[in-house]
Design a protein around this motif. Sequence first.
Motif, PDB file in Angstrom:
ATOM      1  N   MET A 176       0.824  -1.189   0.000  1.00 36.61           N
ATOM      2  CA  MET A 176       0.000   0.000   0.000  1.00 36.61           C
ATOM      3  C   MET A 176       0.862   1.245   0.000  1.00 36.61           C
ATOM      4  N   THR A 193      -2.615   5.787   1.392  1.00 38.21           N
ATOM      5  CA  THR A 193      -3.630   4.781   1.746  1.00 38.21           C
ATOM      6  C   THR A 193      -3.472   4.362   3.201  1.00 38.21           C
ATOM      7  N   ASN A 229      -6.291   4.905   6.032  1.00 39.39           N
ATOM      8  CA  ASN A 229      -6.779   3.773   6.814  1.00 39.39           C
ATOM      9  C   ASN A 229      -6.570   3.980   8.305  1.00 39.39           C
TER      10      ASN A 229
END
Length: 123
Positions: free
Chosen positions: A1, A5, A9
């Motif tokens: 990732m 991201t 998250n």
Amino acid sequence: MSFSTDLRNGAAQIARDVLAVIGETWTYSNRGAAGISVYVEPGADSRDLARKMGLDDEQTARRLFIPYHTAVTFPPSNGIAIDDTLTQPTTNYIYFIKRWESDPTGAGFVVDTVREQVRRIGS
């Protein structure tokens, strides 16, 4: 990732953890799919927001924040759509989604909704 991201998250996880304690759990349904429980930070019912949305004086609008949920997949893979619904369990009012946008942190969505005119039968 990617870093962005991972950051999104992480921010979404913090938002979910906070809303699990101080927020509310509502039911989100889209296009006939079974409803899922999502944590929500509800704003107050607002006739001003309703007017800004071009609604009549009898309708009530409400702005909500919903963080990304990974365990129940929110937003759904086919996306949020106009007239998807959110049901507030304490009142059984159904709110129809009319607008949404990613919040500034990218941790979730700011959603503008319109409450249906009557409560569900059995409420």
